[in-house]
Design a protein around this motif. Structure first.
Motif, PDB file in Angstrom:
ATOM      1  N   LEU A  48      87.353  20.726  46.063  1.00 11.82           N
ATOM      2  CA  LEU A  48      88.205  21.526  45.173  1.00 11.82           C
ATOM      3  C   LEU A  48      88.542  20.792  43.873  1.00 11.82           C
ATOM      4  O   LEU A  48      89.256  21.335  43.030  1.00 11.82           O
ATOM      5  N   LYS A  49      88.047  19.567  43.764  1.00  8.93           N
ATOM      6  CA  LYS A  49      88.366  18.695  42.614  1.00  8.93           C
ATOM      7  C   LYS A  49      89.886  18.514  42.482  1.00  8.93           C
ATOM      8  O   LYS A  49      90.442  18.452  41.394  1.00  8.93           O
ATOM      9  N   ASP A  50      90.527  18.430  43.636  1.00  8.23           N
ATOM     10  CA  ASP A  50      91.981  18.233  43.722  1.00  8.23           C
ATOM     11  C   ASP A  50      92.239  16.732  43.876  1.00  8.23           C
ATOM     12  O   ASP A  50      92.387  16.221  44.981  1.00  8.23           O
ATOM     13  N   HIS A  51      92.260  16.056  42.740  1.00  8.26           N
ATOM     14  CA  HIS A  51      92.378  14.598  42.743  1.00  8.26           C
ATOM     15  C   HIS A  51      93.722  14.125  43.286  1.00  8.26           C
ATOM     16  O   HIS A  51      93.798  13.079  43.935  1.00  8.26           O
ATOM     17  N   ALA A  52      94.764  14.886  43.038  1.00 13.50           N
ATOM     18  CA  ALA A  52      96.087  14.492  43.537  1.00 13.50           C
ATOM     19  C   ALA A  52      96.104  14.491  45.069  1.00 13.50           C
ATOM     20  O   ALA A  52      96.607  13.546  45.696  1.00 13.50           O
ATOM     21  N   SER A  53      95.549  15.537  45.676  1.00 14.02           N
ATOM     22  CA  SER A  53      95.513  15.589  47.139  1.00 14.02           C
ATOM     23  C   SER A  53      94.579  14.523  47.695  1.00 14.02           C
ATOM     24  O   SER A  53      94.895  13.877  48.704  1.00 14.02           O
ATOM     25  N   ALA A  54      93.436  14.329  47.059  1.00 14.68           N
ATOM     26  CA  ALA A  54      92.503  13.297  47.518  1.00 14.68           C
ATOM     27  C   ALA A  54      93.166  11.921  47.477  1.00 14.68           C
ATOM     28  O   ALA A  54      93.028  11.124  48.404  1.00 14.68           O
ATOM     29  N   ASN A  55      93.912  11.665  46.418  1.00 16.08           N
ATOM     30  CA  ASN A  55      94.619  10.392  46.300  1.00 16.08           C
ATOM     31  C   ASN A  55      95.706  10.266  47.366  1.00 16.08           C
ATOM     32  O   ASN A  55      95.829   9.238  48.030  1.00 16.08           O
ATOM     33  N   PHE A  56      96.488  11.314  47.554  1.00  8.37           N
ATOM     34  CA  PHE A  56      97.538  11.330  48.563  1.00  8.37           C
ATOM     35  C   PHE A  56      96.964  11.050  49.949  1.00  8.37           C
ATOM     36  O   PHE A  56      97.528  10.275  50.731  1.00  8.37           O
ATOM     37  N   LEU A  57      95.844  11.648  50.260  1.00 10.54           N
ATOM     38  CA  LEU A  57      95.253  11.529  51.593  1.00 10.54           C
ATOM     39  C   LEU A  57      94.676  10.148  51.875  1.00 10.54           C
ATOM     40  O   LEU A  57      94.462   9.803  53.043  1.00 10.54           O
ATOM     41  N   GLN A  58      94.460   9.342  50.844  1.00 10.44           N
ATOM     42  CA  GLN A  58      93.940   7.991  51.085  1.00 10.44           C
ATOM     43  C   GLN A  58      94.911   7.157  51.921  1.00 10.44           C
ATOM     44  O   GLN A  58      94.499   6.297  52.694  1.00 10.44           O
ATOM     45  N   TRP A  59      96.203   7.423  51.790  1.00 15.23           N
ATOM     46  CA  TRP A  59      97.191   6.722  52.625  1.00 15.23           C
ATOM     47  C   TRP A  59      96.912   7.012  54.094  1.00 15.23           C
ATOM     48  O   TRP A  59      96.964   6.121  54.944  1.00 15.23           O
ATOM     49  N   PHE A  60      96.588   8.270  54.397  1.00  8.61           N
ATOM     50  CA  PHE A  60      96.322   8.670  55.781  1.00  8.61           C
ATOM     51  C   PHE A  60      94.995   8.111  56.283  1.00  8.61           C
ATOM     52  O   PHE A  60      94.864   7.794  57.467  1.00  8.61           O
ATOM     53  N   VAL A  61      94.016   7.998  55.403  1.00  9.10           N
ATOM     54  CA  VAL A  61      92.737   7.389  55.782  1.00  9.10           C
ATOM     55  C   VAL A  61      92.992   5.959  56.264  1.00  9.10           C
ATOM     56  O   VAL A  61      92.536   5.559  57.339  1.00  9.10           O
ATOM     57  N   ALA A  62      93.756   5.206  55.479  1.00  6.11           N
ATOM     58  CA  ALA A  62      94.079   3.828  55.860  1.00  6.11           C
ATOM     59  C   ALA A  62      94.937   3.790  57.126  1.00  6.11           C
ATOM     60  O   ALA A  62      94.756   2.933  57.998  1.00  6.11           O
ATOM     61  N   GLU A  63      95.856   4.707  57.250  1.00  5.48           N
ATOM     62  CA  GLU A  63      96.738   4.772  58.420  1.00  5.48           C
ATOM     63  C   GLU A  63      95.932   5.012  59.693  1.00  5.48           C
ATOM     64  O   GLU A  63      96.241   4.448  60.742  1.00  5.48           O
ATOM     65  N   GLN A  64      94.903   5.832  59.598  1.00  5.96           N
ATOM     66  CA  GLN A  64      94.103   6.121  60.795  1.00  5.96           C
ATOM     67  C   GLN A  64      93.336   4.898  61.279  1.00  5.96           C
ATOM     68  O   GLN A  64      93.128   4.739  62.484  1.00  5.96           O
ATOM     69  N   VAL A  65      92.932   4.026  60.383  1.00  3.11           N
ATOM     70  CA  VAL A  65      92.295   2.775  60.800  1.00  3.11           C
ATOM     71  C   VAL A  65      93.281   1.993  61.661  1.00  3.11           C
ATOM     72  O   VAL A  65      92.940   1.497  62.740  1.00  3.11           O
ATOM     73  N   GLU A  66      94.531   1.925  61.208  1.00  4.71           N
ATOM     74  CA  GLU A  66      95.589   1.226  61.951  1.00  4.71           C
ATOM     75  C   GLU A  66      95.874   1.908  63.289  1.00  4.71           C
ATOM     76  O   GLU A  66      96.031   1.234  64.316  1.00  4.71           O
ATOM     77  N   GLU A  67      95.946   3.233  63.290  1.00  9.42           N
ATOM     78  CA  GLU A  67      96.256   3.977  64.520  1.00  9.42           C
ATOM     79  C   GLU A  67      95.187   3.748  65.589  1.00  9.42           C
ATOM     80  O   GLU A  67      95.509   3.485  66.751  1.00  9.42           O
ATOM     81  N   GLU A  68      93.927   3.860  65.194  1.00 15.75           N
ATOM     82  CA  GLU A  68      92.855   3.658  66.162  1.00 15.75           C
ATOM     83  C   GLU A  68      92.827   2.213  66.658  1.00 15.75           C
ATOM     84  O   GLU A  68      92.609   1.970  67.850  1.00 15.75           O
ATOM     85  N   ALA A  69      93.073   1.265  65.776  1.00 16.72           N
ATOM     86  CA  ALA A  69      93.095  -0.141  66.188  1.00 16.72           C
ATOM     87  C   ALA A  69      94.241  -0.414  67.154  1.00 16.72           C
ATOM     88  O   ALA A  69      94.078  -1.165  68.133  1.00 16.72           O
ATOM     89  N   SER A  70      95.388   0.188  66.915  1.00 16.82           N
ATOM     90  CA  SER A  70      96.559  -0.013  67.772  1.00 16.82           C
ATOM     91  C   SER A  70      96.295   0.480  69.188  1.00 16.82           C
ATOM     92  O   SER A  70      96.539  -0.225  70.177  1.00 16.82           O
ATOM     93  N   PHE A  71      95.790   1.706  69.308  1.00 18.43           N
ATOM     94  CA  PHE A  71      95.454   2.234  70.630  1.00 18.43           C
ATOM     95  C   PHE A  71      94.314   1.435  71.253  1.00 18.43           C
ATOM     96  O   PHE A  71      94.331   1.129  72.448  1.00 18.43           O
ATOM     97  N   GLY A  72      93.313   1.111  70.447  1.00 23.08           N
ATOM     98  CA  GLY A  72      92.163   0.358  70.948  1.00 23.08           C
ATOM     99  C   GLY A  72      92.561  -0.987  71.521  1.00 23.08           C
ATOM    100  O   GLY A  72      92.012  -1.426  72.543  1.00 23.08           O
ATOM    101  N   ASP A  73      93.532  -1.633  70.890  1.00 18.21           N
ATOM    102  CA  ASP A  73      94.019  -2.928  71.375  1.00 18.21           C
ATOM    103  C   ASP A  73      94.652  -2.783  72.757  1.00 18.21           C
ATOM    104  O   ASP A  73      94.394  -3.592  73.655  1.00 18.21           O
ATOM    105  N   VAL A  74      95.467  -1.758  72.944  1.00 20.25           N
ATOM    106  CA  VAL A  74      96.113  -1.559  74.250  1.00 20.25           C
ATOM    107  C   VAL A  74      95.076  -1.178  75.301  1.00 20.25           C
ATOM    108  O   VAL A  74      95.117  -1.670  76.433  1.00 20.25           O
ATOM    109  N   VAL A  75      94.114  -0.332  74.933  1.00 21.20           N
ATOM    110  CA  VAL A  75      93.051   0.031  75.871  1.00 21.20           C
ATOM    111  C   VAL A  75      92.295  -1.217  76.314  1.00 21.20           C
ATOM    112  O   VAL A  75      92.046  -1.423  77.516  1.00 21.20           O
ATOM    113  N   ALA A  76      91.937  -2.065  75.370  1.00 16.50           N
ATOM    114  CA  ALA A  76      91.201  -3.295  75.704  1.00 16.50           C
ATOM    115  C   ALA A  76      92.007  -4.184  76.648  1.00 16.50           C
ATOM    116  O   ALA A  76      91.455  -4.748  77.604  1.00 16.50           O
ATOM    117  N   LYS A  77      93.293  -4.307  76.407  1.00 20.01           N
ATOM    118  CA  LYS A  77      94.134  -5.124  77.290  1.00 20.01           C
ATOM    119  C   LYS A  77      94.220  -4.517  78.683  1.00 20.01           C
ATOM    120  O   LYS A  77      94.140  -5.231  79.686  1.00 20.01           O
TER     121      LYS A  77
END
Length: 169
Positions: free
Chosen positions: A111-140
């Motif tokens: 949609l060439k919605d740069h504001a939303s694309a920029n806003f969503l980058q926070w969530f992209v980074a957050e999901q890396v953290e979320e998956e790592a957090s659960f993955g760490d507990v699963v591994a343990k």
């Protein structure tokens, strides 16, 4: 101004984030009923994070001139076979959330919605953290199984806290 398609997609994601919080509260209740207060507290913190994510999106929709429309949130699953099964379910769920966030980024870019694309980058980074957090507990859990070390991991997970960011970031 927020594009109508983006507004609808963000509203759907707000519902998904709220449902994620319900899911983690359900998981927390399951842990509490099995005498694992640390795991339960960890899940309550996870639920609080999901509510924060929903509110962050809610505020963004309004800030961009859209309307946050709340939808029905279905009841989550409430029974699991083991602590490992619960955490694997959480990890799988976070993978689904990552896919949904990536689809939102794709939509914003189309949609060439740069504001939303920029806003969503926070969530992209957050999901890396979320998956790592659960993955760490699963591994343990995979390492320790259901033995006595489960008690020690319960204590470790009980130390987790979630503090709402003061500036919403």
């Amino acid at each position: 101004m927020l594009h109508e398609k983006m507004e609808q997609a963000l509203n759907e994601q707000i519902k998904w984030e709220l449902w994620s919080g319900y899911l983690y509260l359900s998981m927390g209740s399951w842990f509490a009923s099995r005498g694992l207060p640390g795991f339960s507290a960890w899940m309550r913190n996870q639920a609080a994070e999901e509510l924060f994510h929903a509110m962050k999106m809610f505020d963004f929709v309004i800030e961009r001139g859209g309307r946050a429309v709340l939808q029905t949130v279905e009841a989550p699953k409430c029974e699991w076979e083991s602590p490992l099964n619960v955490m694997r379910s959480g990890l799988t769920h976070e993978g689904e959330v990552t896919g949904r966030i990536n689809a939102l980024v794709d939509l914003a870019q189309s949609l060439k919605d740069h504001a939303s694309a920029n806003f969503l980058q926070w969530f992209v980074a957050e999901q890396v953290e979320e998956e790592a957090s659960f993955g760490d507990v699963v591994a343990k859990l995979e390492m320790i199984g259901d033995g006595g070390a489960l008690y020690m991991l319960d204590k470790e997970l009980g130390a987790r806290t979630f503090v709402w960011p003061a500036n919403g970031e």
